[in-house]
Design a protein around this motif. Structure first.
Motif, PDB file in Angstrom:
ATOM      1  N   TYR A   1       0.814  -1.215   0.000  1.00  0.00           N
ATOM      2  CA  TYR A   1       0.000   0.000   0.000  1.00  0.00           C
ATOM      3  C   TYR A   1       0.843   1.258   0.000  1.00  0.00           C
ATOM      4  CZ  TYR A   1       0.490  -0.807   5.029  1.00  0.00           C
ATOM      5  OH  TYR A   1       0.975  -1.068   6.269  1.00  0.00           O
TER       6      TYR A   1
ATOM      7  N   LYS B   1       1.619  10.019   6.353  1.00  0.00           N
ATOM      8  CA  LYS B   1       0.196   9.693   6.371  1.00  0.00           C
ATOM      9  C   LYS B   1      -0.012   8.192   6.215  1.00  0.00           C
ATOM     10  CE  LYS B   1      -4.213  10.578   4.134  1.00  0.00           C
ATOM     11  NZ  LYS B   1      -4.898  11.140   2.984  1.00  0.00           N
ATOM     12  N   HIS B   2       0.549   7.627   5.154  1.00  0.00           N
ATOM     13  CA  HIS B   2       0.238   6.232   4.856  1.00  0.00           C
ATOM     14  C   HIS B   2       1.058   5.240   5.668  1.00  0.00           C
ATOM     15  CE1 HIS B   2      -2.702   6.445   1.611  1.00  0.00           C
ATOM     16  NE2 HIS B   2      -2.192   7.643   1.401  1.00  0.00           N
ATOM     17  N   ALA B   3       2.344   5.516   5.819  1.00  0.00           N
ATOM     18  CA  ALA B   3       3.184   4.524   6.499  1.00  0.00           C
ATOM     19  C   ALA B   3       3.082   4.664   8.022  1.00  0.00           C
ATOM     20  CB  ALA B   3       4.631   4.670   6.047  1.00  0.00           C
TER      21      ALA B   3
ATOM     22  N   LYS C   1       0.893   5.783  10.248  1.00  0.00           N
ATOM     23  CA  LYS C   1      -0.278   5.343  10.999  1.00  0.00           C
ATOM     24  C   LYS C   1      -0.307   3.815  11.127  1.00  0.00           C
ATOM     25  CE  LYS C   1      -5.181   6.335  11.485  1.00  0.00           C
ATOM     26  NZ  LYS C   1      -6.424   6.627  10.806  1.00  0.00           N
ATOM     27  N   ASN C   2       0.218   3.146  10.107  1.00  0.00           N
ATOM     28  CA  ASN C   2       0.255   1.687  10.161  1.00  0.00           C
ATOM     29  C   ASN C   2       1.326   1.156  11.092  1.00  0.00           C
ATOM     30  OD1 ASN C   2      -1.571   0.075   8.283  1.00  0.00           O
ATOM     31  ND2 ASN C   2      -1.037   1.873   7.068  1.00  0.00           N
TER      32      ASN C   2
END
Lengths: 325, 329
Positions: A222, A239-241, A243-244
């Protein structure tokens, strides 16, 4: 709705857990040899059996175990944790006086360790062979292997005695007068070394874990999708990495809450921080059973609340946790 | 003839490995016209995905790089363009959907947000406009109850639905080129057919050119007008799909076709025997050697094949085959 329900379930479990902790604490204190009558007679320079029996009868220590347990539980329900014979103060009052200092220390250390740990983890994950990455490795090794009291004493020698940057002990300077900000700055200055000491272990843990999870996430499908969308580097990473990669770190932080509190006992002893740790230490020496039980109760409470908060935080970070179908 | 939309010339992509540098793409040239669809075919490890990542500028950092050749998109040279410009193109003018719908969506954001953010980034839409547009897009990729499903998380959707979301993301900005990297490999056969239908229909509506990467000859016949057969990082054969299926000029293409019985046009046609291609794709370190890399698996191999890399033999209608014996097949 479902979220609320599962949260309520968690709270019910927390209460049951708390009761179990109470029973266990009380039983263990009861099993340990020596009681307050011994301590009092010792401080009087010895006493005969008659006086010992009298003291035990006064404090209800001659009753059967279950009766003592029952009356203890009943009192705790009314938030009466008993009376400290050593301090001549109700235990609840004693603890509530000391609790804010410990909470201040523990939460500041925990939050700073989390915050800085995650930032270091992210920076070093983006450049696995960079300076930051090596720094994290060394920091982790040091923070993890150095005993808290040793770190604390070294910091004291370094930054209070040799370079007189921070105060040696305590939480505030009683000679200082002034408004809110003056006291704020005063407490903050006292707080620095204990927080650094306590936070170092956890910083080491969190930065290592954040680095590892972040590296894994950065290689995930993702994140590639996010890049393929043409998002900026900042959005892809933060943002994408990010939070995971947060949920493992938050989970670990929740599990570490108990360790933070036991660590606080040592740190408070080194820095004479007027918190629960110092109180616990003194009460154990004095065999002040009600106070020890009270402190155990409160630390269990803090740990349980900490875990509950972790759970709630996880729900915010990862929608797959609990709640929604 | 006007300039093609995408023109790749003599592209060479190198991967740095522990034991040296391997050219995963070796001297590849092809063209793609506006609204056209082209298919890359070949076994795993033949460099199909690398070509796609190369065009997108998404080669694995520090490991892969474009060593030589040009990629010209709409008159712009992508190999030398700035990162900033490349980001403006990605997801906007060229977008891509991936093989793994299960893991290609971010698990912690709603599908609506993941669609809307592309629109905000490239089209400058406001938050609410982008969100409404996301609902329309979900509807366009035929997800029922789009208005409600838009705030679902990926884990609440099936594999086929997630791939539809990926398509919605890719087509959000109405790109000129859509690269689909084995979009149906991870899905059920019935869902595969639905996804192909959807892609074909969206292509008709938007006029997007499609680069479809697959190892399924059936998918090629269904989706593309022209095809490129890749083997070990090289172009084995390219040309119009029907012409190649009808008369392949490269033993590898022939082998691939005879692996798939059901793509014959009519049931009465004589079928090739269903065979396999014996052997495997050579390891990366053998890529780039000056010989025919397919020789070890070829039943027509001669000494010439082992001594020198075959040039491309040119046939009618742009069919080209890199084989010493192309004329004899």
């Amino acid at each position: 709705m479902a979220t609320l329900q599962s949260l309520l379930t968690r709270i019910v479990y927390a209460v049951i857990l708390l009761v179990a902790v109470l029973v266990l604490n009380f039983s263990m204190m009861h099993l340990a040899p020596g009681d307050v009558a011994d301590t009092i007679s010792q401080s009087m320079g010895g006493a005969d059996q008659e006086i010992l029996d009298q003291i035990r009868a006064d404090y209800g220590l001659d009753q059967p175990f279950l009766v003592q347990l029952g009356s203890y539980m009943g009192k705790v329900l009314r938030f009466d944790l008993g009376y400290s014979f050593f301090y001549n103060t109700p235990v609840t009052q004693l603890i509530l006086q000391r609790l804010p200092a410990t909470l201040l220390l523990v939460f500041t250390a925990q939050i700073l360790a989390l915050f800085i740990g995650v930032i270091l983890g992210v920076i070093s994950a983006r450049k696995p062979n960079g300076i930051a990455s090596h720094f994290v490795t060394i920091l982790a090794l040091f923070g993890y292997s150095a005993p808290v009291f040793w770190t604390g004493i070294l910091l004291l020698i370094g930054f209070s005695l040799n370079i007189q940057l921070f105060p040696v002990a305590g939480m505030r300077d009683v000679t200082i007068e002034g408004g809110f900000w003056v006291h704020f700055v005063d407490i903050a200055r006292h707080l620095v070394l204990p927080v650094v000491t306590l936070g170092s272990i956890f910083l080491a843990l969190y930065s290592r874990l954040a680095r590892a999870t972040m590296m894994e996430v950065l290689g995930s499908d993702y994140v590639r999708t996010a890049k393929a969308k043409g998002l900026s580097e900042r959005e892809v990473v933060y943002k994408h990495a990010l939070k995971n990669s947060l949920s493992p770190v938050i989970t670990l932080a929740g599990l570490q809450f108990s360790a933070v509190i036991s660590g606080a006992v040592l740190v408070e002893a080194v820095f004479s921080w007027p918190g629960l740790g110092t109180l616990a230490f003194q009460s154990i020496i004095a065999r002040d059973t009600p106070t020890i039980l009270g402190i155990l109760f409160f630390s269990a409470l803090v740990v349980i609340i900490g875990n509950l908060l972790t759970d709630i935080a996880l729900r915010f970070v990862d929608p797959r946790v609990g709640g929604k179908r | 003839m006007s300039e093609p939309l995408l023109k790749v010339q003599n592209l060479r992509i190198e991967l740095s490995l522990r034991d040296g540098i391997a050219p995963v793409i070796d001297d590849l040239s092809f063209e793609l016209g506006a609204g056209e669809s082209i298919s890359f075919v070949g076994e795993s490890g033949c460099g199909k995905s690398m070509t796609a990542l190369g065009i997108m500028g998404l080669l694995p950092e520090k490991v892969g790089r474009i060593a030589s050749g040009t990629i010209t998109f709409d008159g712009e040279e992508l190999t030398t363009v700035t990162q900033k410009r490349l980001r403006a193109i990605r997801g906007n003018e060229i977008s891509m959907i991936f093989q793994e719908p299960m893991t290609s969506l971010n698990p912690v954001y709603t599908v609506g947000e993941q669609i809307a953010e592309v629109l905000r980034a490239h089209q400058g839409l406001s938050k609410s406009a982008a969100w409404n547009c996301a609902i329309e897009l979900l509807d366009a990729v035929r997800i029922p109850n789009a208005r409600r499903r838009v705030s679902d998380y990926p884990f609440q959707m099936s594999g086929g639905q997630r791939q539809r979301v990926m398509i919605a993301i890719a087509l959000a900005c109405e790109p000129k080129i859509l690269i689909a990297d084995e979009p149906t490999t991870a899905l059920d056969v019935t869902v595969q057919a639905e996804i192909f239908d959807l892609l074909n229909e969206l292509k008709r509506q938007t006029g997007t050119a499609i680069i479809m990467i697959t190892h399924d000859m059936g998918a090629v016949a269904e989706m593309a007008e022209r095809m490129i057969v890749m083997y070990a990082g090289r172009n084995a054969e390219q040309g119009p799909v029907e012409q190649i299926i009808d008369h392949p000029r490269h033993p590898y293409t022939k082998g691939l076709i005879s692996c798939v019985p059901h793509i014959m046009a009519t049931l009465n046609d004589e079928r090739y025997e269903l065979t396999e291609i014996a052997g495997i794709v050579p390891p990366l370190r053998e890529f780039g050697q000056d010989r025919c890399l397919f020789a070890s698996r070829c039943n027509m191999v001669s000494q010439k094949c082992l001594d020198k890399r075959p040039p491309e033999a040119i046939f009618g209608d742009g069919q080209r085959a890199a084989c010493w014996h192309a004329g004899a097949i």
